[in-house]
Design a protein around this motif. Structure first.
Motif, PDB file in Angstrom:
ATOM      1  N   GLN A 168       7.833 -10.652   3.812  1.00  0.00           N
ATOM      2  CA  GLN A 168       7.567  -9.705   2.357  1.00  0.00           C
ATOM      3  C   GLN A 168       6.208 -10.212   1.669  1.00  0.00           C
ATOM      4  OE1 GLN A 168      10.608 -12.027  -0.221  1.00  0.00           O
ATOM      5  NE2 GLN A 168      12.072 -10.401   0.141  1.00  0.00           N
TER       6      GLN A 168
ATOM      7  N   ARG B   3       4.171  -7.406   3.425  1.00  0.00           N
ATOM      8  CA  ARG B   3       4.602  -5.871   2.736  1.00  0.00           C
ATOM      9  C   ARG B   3       4.121  -5.768   1.535  1.00  0.00           C
ATOM     10  NH1 ARG B   3      10.627  -3.457   2.722  1.00  0.00           N
ATOM     11  NH2 ARG B   3      10.268  -1.551   1.847  1.00  0.00           N
ATOM     12  N   ALA B   4       4.036  -6.894   0.667  1.00  0.00           N
ATOM     13  CA  ALA B   4       3.731  -6.881  -0.528  1.00  0.00           C
ATOM     14  C   ALA B   4       2.054  -6.531  -0.601  1.00  0.00           C
ATOM     15  CB  ALA B   4       3.907  -8.263  -1.416  1.00  0.00           C
ATOM     16  N   ARG B   5       1.382  -7.168   0.184  1.00  0.00           N
ATOM     17  CA  ARG B   5      -0.103  -6.856   0.251  1.00  0.00           C
ATOM     18  C   ARG B   5      -0.420  -5.444   0.628  1.00  0.00           C
ATOM     19  NH1 ARG B   5      -0.332 -12.254   1.911  1.00  0.00           N
ATOM     20  NH2 ARG B   5       0.305 -11.838   4.121  1.00  0.00           N
ATOM     21  N   ARG B   6       0.471  -4.961   1.605  1.00  0.00           N
ATOM     22  CA  ARG B   6       0.414  -3.648   2.080  1.00  0.00           C
ATOM     23  C   ARG B   6       0.626  -2.551   1.010  1.00  0.00           C
ATOM     24  NH1 ARG B   6       4.741  -2.056   6.198  1.00  0.00           N
ATOM     25  NH2 ARG B   6       5.918  -1.541   4.148  1.00  0.00           N
ATOM     26  N   ASP B   7       1.638  -2.751   0.278  1.00  0.00           N
ATOM     27  CA  ASP B   7       2.071  -1.754  -0.623  1.00  0.00           C
ATOM     28  C   ASP B   7       1.489  -1.730  -2.233  1.00  0.00           C
ATOM     29  OD1 ASP B   7       3.858  -1.191   1.210  1.00  0.00           O
ATOM     30  OD2 ASP B   7       5.410  -1.924   0.894  1.00  0.00           O
ATOM     31  N   THR B   8       1.043  -2.968  -2.318  1.00  0.00           N
ATOM     32  CA  THR B   8       0.447  -3.103  -3.826  1.00  0.00           C
ATOM     33  C   THR B   8      -0.981  -2.577  -3.878  1.00  0.00           C
ATOM     34  OG1 THR B   8       1.651  -5.442  -4.076  1.00  0.00           O
ATOM     35  CG2 THR B   8      -0.148  -4.841  -5.575  1.00  0.00           C
ATOM     36  N   PRO B   9      -1.262  -1.491  -4.785  1.00  0.00           N
ATOM     37  CA  PRO B   9      -2.439  -1.114  -5.124  1.00  0.00           C
ATOM     38  C   PRO B   9      -3.703  -2.249  -4.796  1.00  0.00           C
ATOM     39  CG  PRO B   9      -0.938  -0.047  -6.399  1.00  0.00           C
ATOM     40  CD  PRO B   9      -0.262  -0.921  -5.708  1.00  0.00           C
TER      41      PRO B   9
ATOM     42  N   ASP C 140      -1.050  -1.850 -10.654  1.00  0.00           N
ATOM     43  CA  ASP C 140      -0.300  -2.475  -9.561  1.00  0.00           C
ATOM     44  C   ASP C 140       0.653  -3.340  -9.939  1.00  0.00           C
ATOM     45  OD1 ASP C 140      -1.731  -4.288 -11.182  1.00  0.00           O
ATOM     46  OD2 ASP C 140      -2.785  -5.171  -9.531  1.00  0.00           O
TER      47      ASP C 140
END
Length: 247
Positions: free
Chosen positions: A19, A22-28, A214
């Protein structure tokens, strides 16, 4: 020891790791604010000077220019309430932890200030900085600032990360648990050494209109809300308190 926290973290580690990535990848990834990192409200020599240091909130992430950030908005609120000239300056780096901040401060050319506010904790939460080390680093910070800023360092409460909607569950709740541990450390230090540290808290931002895109950092409206809450408190030295404006 905080055995329940570490046992929970160990058991959930594969999920938390997935998670987190994924959060680092998806968060602007928002940039730091631009423009001058200091200024003043009012004419003439300032009667009160505010310095904010720390991580992304001190760096103005979530707004375009530093004039829209926390230090500037706090100075603006103090000026409006007192009619006095209030100066501000901010020194922050996005993604930094407290140990790294201390290294930067050791070589930084900071202005004079009557009050220093520290906005830290999120990156030390996500980086799982041990509590004993975080405490040691806070004392290192105090030693670095003591000669230039003899007044206590004001510790802004660690944001309640369990309310960060940009983070999925259970990651959000584990991070919130850890953030509360560091926040309690702030409170303990302020209680044990009030001449060196003071603790400041402010209402949690839950209105999404006060967050940047974000879903993580305050927007200009969010920084204004934090500044208004801080300026309304009774923690300020006498020359920084609100007074009736002179007609």
């Amino acid at each position: 020891m905080h055995l329940p926290f570490w046992l929970t973290t160990a058991l959930l580690f594969p999920v938390l790791l997935y998670q987190g990535k994924r959060a680092r990848r998806d968060t602007p990834r928002l940039p730091e604010a631009q423009g001058a990192p200091g200024g003043q409200y009012g004419e003439g020599a300032p009667v009160f000077r505010v310095l904010v240091i720390g991580e992304s909130t001190a760096a103005g992430v979530g707004v375009t220019i530093h004039d829209q950030g926390l230090a500037s908005q706090l100075a603006s609120q103090l000026h409006e309430r007192s009619g006095q000239t209030i100066a501000w300056h901010t020194f922050g780096l996005n993604g930094i932890r407290l140990g790294e901040l201390n290294e930067k401060l050791a070589n930084a050319d900071l202005p004079e200030a009557d009050v220093v506010l520290l906005s830290m904790g999120v990156n030390d939460t996500t980086g799982f900085t041990p509590r004993f080390r975080f405490r040691q680093q806070l004392w290192v910070l105090r030693d670095l600032l003591a000669q230039s800023y003899p007044s206590p360092v004001y510790l802004l409460s660690v944001p309640p990360m369990h309310l960060f909607t940009a983070l999925p569950s259970p990651l959000r709740h584990v991070m919130g648990w850890r953030a509360r541990q560091l926040d309690r450390l702030y409170q303990e230090l302020a209680h044990q050494a009030p001449d060196e540290f003071r603790y400041l808290t402010y209402p949690t931002i839950t209105d999404t209109s006060m967050l940047a895109n974000d879903g993580y950092h305050p927007s200009e409206k969010g920084y204004r809300a934090i500044a208004e809450a801080l300026a309304s408190g009774n923690w300020l030295p006498d020359h920084g308190r609100s007074h009736e404006k002179v007609a």
